[in-house]
Design a protein around this motif. Structure first.
Motif, mmCIF file in Angstrom:
data_model
loop_
_atom_site.group_PDB
_atom_site.id
_atom_site.type_symbol
_atom_site.label_atom_id
_atom_site.label_comp_id
_atom_site.label_asym_id
_atom_site.label_seq_id
_atom_site.Cartn_x
_atom_site.Cartn_y
_atom_site.Cartn_z
ATOM 1 N N GLY A 59 -46.754 -108.084 -13.489
ATOM 2 C CA GLY A 59 -45.727 -107.536 -14.373
ATOM 3 C C GLY A 59 -44.859 -106.458 -13.763
ATOM 4 O O GLY A 59 -43.916 -105.992 -14.403
ATOM 5 N N GLY A 101 -42.165 -111.071 -13.239
ATOM 6 C CA GLY A 101 -43.059 -110.518 -14.251
ATOM 7 C C GLY A 101 -42.401 -109.481 -15.130
ATOM 8 O O GLY A 101 -42.604 -109.463 -16.354
ATOM 9 N N LEU A 156 -41.838 -109.790 -19.123
ATOM 10 C CA LEU A 156 -42.298 -108.801 -20.096
ATOM 11 C C LEU A 156 -41.170 -108.397 -21.037
ATOM 12 O O LEU A 156 -41.366 -108.281 -22.253
ATOM 13 C CB LEU A 156 -42.853 -107.576 -19.382
ATOM 14 C CG LEU A 156 -44.192 -107.761 -18.655
ATOM 15 C CD1 LEU A 156 -44.526 -106.511 -17.840
ATOM 16 C CD2 LEU A 156 -45.311 -108.060 -19.648
ATOM 17 N N ALA A 182 -50.198 -106.449 -19.917
ATOM 18 C CA ALA A 182 -49.835 -106.623 -18.507
ATOM 19 C C ALA A 182 -50.801 -105.837 -17.640
ATOM 20 O O ALA A 182 -51.248 -104.746 -18.024
ATOM 21 C CB ALA A 182 -48.407 -106.151 -18.250
#
Length: 332
Positions: A7, A12, A16, A28
Motif C-alpha cells: 500500500g 497500492g 487504497l 493495509a
C-alpha cells in the motif's frame, strides 16, 4: 474487510485511495512507519487527505509469517500488490525472497483464512516469449526458459506459479499483468524516474517499443475483477504499445523541458552496460544498467489488451492523456 499489501507503492497507494473513496473497509500493511508518508502525500496530491484516516494500517511484512497473523484477521478479500522491482543482478536473492516466497506466504494465509478472492498484481515481465511465427504477446503466450529473462521477470513468473498453486488448492484468484505503469506521486522510483530525469535534462532516448498503462486504469480493472465472478484468469493490462522516444518526448513537452536529443544506439548501450558492470564489480557502485535492460530498451514488443477489453468492456485512457494528467497534478 479488504487487505492490501504494497500500500505504500504506486499501485497500492492509488488502490487504497480508490477503495476508501468508495467507502470500502480497508486494511493495509506496512514495513516501516516512514513509508506510509508516501501514501499520505498521494492522498494530499489528489486533495483527498480527509480519506487517509479511513485506512487501518498494520505493521507486517510478507516474508515475516508471524506478522501476517494479525493482518489477516477478519479479512474477506486480498489485493496483493507488494513486490520488489529491480533489474540489478545483485538483487536476485532479494527478488526471489520477496516476490516468490512472500507471495507463497500470502497464498497460504488466504487458504488458511478462507479468503473469498485474491487479486495478484503481476507484470508483463512474467508473460511468455514470442515464437518465430508470433507477433503479439497475449496471456496464453508460453514462457520459454531458454530465452534471456531478468531476475525480476523470473521472480514474478515464480510468484504467479504460487498463485496458480493456490487456485489448485481451492483459492479463488485473478491475476493482472500491467505494462509500464505511469502515475503521479512517485517520481523518485519506477516509471516516475522518466519524469524526474527529463525534468533534469536527461539527454538520451531509444526507439524500443513498450507497453504502457495509467495507474488509475490498473486500479479500476483490479477492483472490477475482484467484484466480478471471474476467477482463475490472468489479464494483460496495457493501454498502448508505443515507441519509447514518443513517450519521452510527450513527457518533455508537458513538462516544458528540453527533449532528449541523443539516440542511444544498441552498440552504445552494449558498451554502457559493460562499463556499468565493471564499476559495480570493482568499485561497488549500484548497477544502473543491466544487460537485460540495455537489450530491452531497443526491442520492439507488442502486447495485446483484447482479453481484458472484452471481459470488462473496458476503454483505456490514452497515454497522452495520462501524461498530461500526471504533470498537472504534480505541478499543483
Amino acid at each position: 474487510m479488504v487487505l492490501v499489501t504494497g500500500g505504500t507503492g504506486l499501485v497500492g497507494a492509488h488502490l487504497l485511495l480508490h477503495l476508501v473513496d468508495n467507502e470500502d473497509s480497508v486494511r493495509a500493511i506496512y514495513r516501516e512507519a516512514a513509508t506510509i508518508k508516501k501514501t499520505k502525500d498521494l492522498f494530499e496530491l489528489y486533495q483527498k487527505e480527509n480519506l487517509f484516516s479511513k485506512i487501518h494500517w498494520v505493521q507486517a511484512d510478507i516474508i515475516d509469517v508471524p506478522s501476517l497473523e494479525i493482518a489477516f484477521q477478519n479479512v474477506e478479500y486480498v489485493y496483493h500488490c507488494a513486490a520488489v522491482i529491480s533489474y540489478d543482478p545483485k538483487d536476485e536473492s532479494l527478488l526471489r525472497k520477496v516476490n516468490i516466497e512472500g507471495t507463497a506466504n500470502i497464498v497460504n494465509f488466504c487458504l488458511e483464512y478462507n479468503i473469498k478472492k485474491l487479486c495478484h498484481v503481476s507484470s508483463i515481465a512474467a508473460l511468455g516469449d514470442l515464437a518465430s511465427h508470433e507477433k503479439e504477446i497475449t496471456e496464453a503466450t508460453e514462457w520459454n526458459p531458454e530465452v534471456l529473462h531478468s531476475d525480476y521477470a523470473i521472480s514474478k513468473y515464480g510468484a504467479e506459479m504460487e498463485i496458480w498453486r493456490g487456485q489448485q488448492e481451492g483459492l479463488n484468484v485473478v491475476v493482472v499483468n500491467p505494462g509500464i505503469i505511469l502515475g503521479p506521486g512517485f517520481w523518485g522510483q519506477g516509471s516516475g524516474v522518466f519524469f524526474s530525469s527529463i525534468q533534469k535534462g536527461f539527454p538520451f532516448y531509444t526507439k524500443g517499443i513498450k507497453a504502457y498503462v495509467g495507474v488509475t486504469d490498473v486500479v479500476k480493472i483490479m477492483t472490477r475483477l475482484l467484484q466480478s465472478p471471474i476467477v482463475g484468469e490472468r489479464f494483460t493490462i496495457v493501454a498502448e504499445n508505443l515507441p519509447f522516444d514518443k513517450v519521452i518526448f510527450e513527457i518533455a513537452d508537458n513538462l516544458k523541458a528540453k527533449k532528449p536529443k541523443l539516440e542511444a544506439k544498441p552498440w552504445m548501450l552494449a558498451i554502457a552496460w559493460r562499463l556499468d558492470w565493471f564499476f559495480a564489480t570493482f568499485f561497488r557502485t549500484k548497477r544502473k544498467l543491466s544487460k537485460y535492460t540495455a537489450t530491452s530498451l531497443t526491442t520492439a514488443t507488442f502486447i495485446s489488451n483484447t482479453k481484458i477489453k472484452n471481459a470488462l468492456n473496458f476503454e483505456f485512457q490514452s497515454i497522452d492523456a495520462v501524461i498530461k494528467r500526471i504533470v498537472i497534478l504534480q505541478e499543483k
